[in-house]
Write an enzyme that holds these catalytic residues in place. Sequence first.
Site, PDB file in Angstrom:
ATOM      1  CB  SER A   1      -8.654   0.860   5.347  1.00 55.33           C
ATOM      2  OG  SER A   1      -9.248   2.128   5.471  1.00 55.33           O
TER       3      SER A   1
ATOM      4  CE  LYS B   1      -3.928   1.886   2.645  1.00 54.55           C
ATOM      5  NZ  LYS B   1      -4.843   1.615   3.788  1.00 54.55           N
TER       6      LYS B   1
ATOM      7  CB  SER C   1      -7.585   3.881   2.713  1.00 56.32           C
ATOM      8  OG  SER C   1      -6.974   3.163   3.775  1.00 56.32           O
TER       9      SER C   1
END
Length: 483
Positions: free
Chosen positions: A177, A78, A153
């Site tokens: 997320s 990420k 996210s």
Amino acid sequence: MEWNFQSAEELVAALRAGEVTSAELTDEAIARIERDDKEINAICVPDFDRARAAARGADEARARGEDRPLLGVPVTVKESYNIAGLPTTWGMPLQRKYMPAEDAVQVSRLKAAGAVVLGKTNVPLGLQDVQSFNEIYGTTNNPWDHGRTPGGSSGGSAAALASGFGALSIGSDIGGSLRTPAHFCGVYAHKPTLGLAAMRGMVPPPAPALPADPDLAVVGPMARTARDLTLLLDVMAGPDPLTLGVAHDLTLPPTRHERLCDFRVLVLDEHPLIPTGSAVRAGVNRVADALADDGARVERHSPLLPDLTEAAVLYTQLLFSSSVARFPVEAYEQMQTWAAALSADDQSLDATRLRGMVFSHRDWIEANNRRELHRHGWRQLFAEFDAVVCPITPTPAFPHDHNPDLMKRRIDIDGVGYPYLDQLVWAGLATMPGLPATAIPAGRSPEGLPVGVQLIGPMFEDRTPLRLAELLEQRIGGFQAPK
């Protein structure tokens, strides 16, 4: 052979058997990204030259007789994790040139385990959305329907996995997320127990990478199979070597059961503050039916369950009190004015969010004390049950919505609109008390979109929901590649 959709476990076995090299796996993954990612936009920061060099190094290490858990396996990371030599922006335009000097502790652990990092995956601005788009890197699309979000996210990571861009990814979770993108994209994710995996270097730029443990937030694994979640969690788990790691070693308890028929499961599909859409309810019921058919004890109600309304309120207060802590004084004072103008009768989650944003320290301590009562309630519940099955969000993936005012967005649940941020209440059920939760695929909506559910387990007994996820994968199926 097509390797891109094989599990990490299968890739490790093939590498050990000499059926494929890491260089070959990495070249194939890069070729797929270069072919398909123009439409998905999952890999926002490619690192292909260093990935190829790392793959050659992995092959050389194996030739010398080395063997590590992920030696030679292509993975993604990420964007919010620091990787030396690559930008860390959290999608914030002012930080587009920020370049950390050191890897995040979890990136270091991936590399120490032998993983080959292909690059970074896209995120929303400041990691503060249930979608994944920002001004720097653009919009990530759901591989199942490009007009819909992959979630956020960690949406770039979920989209990458669903598209065959690497076998594993690492993300983070404070508002679902990890779990929401897994649910929206049809993959697996695990939100670990709070504090189980060190977070240093997963910090908004340009803040220094200190060994702090922020409230509610965790880092965790994402994969295309349940067993791969366990494989990656074993690499990630453990305290920061700069703090608790000085004195503590981690030993996770074994799973409570090995067979599906031995599990005691509480199933929830209704929340007092928001409806559950029909597609998600069907996914929950599919899992419940599979459990019951295999002889597990399945209950739909328990007096031991902590109050869901109070849990959602506490989660909202704690989440939003921390989310605005770095706001400018002028903005904070404006929110104080707005909060003071609220009617005492307004107990909506929108009002709770605003009040939480202007919490005093005394307010926060009181909320934290009530959280401890909830934790005690969960301990009592998990003396009678092994896991809780429930939704992650009320709907499958929804169409892109880039309205900059989140308070004005709406989430459509079976044709009726609800406040956009109210969908976080299911994610908060595990986040507020810090419980582990595993997101698993649970079928498809009538439109063909993935539907997932979460398996919440007892604190620090992460292997229990992970084992349940593995058994359910065998029973109802798991990841399927988008057509």
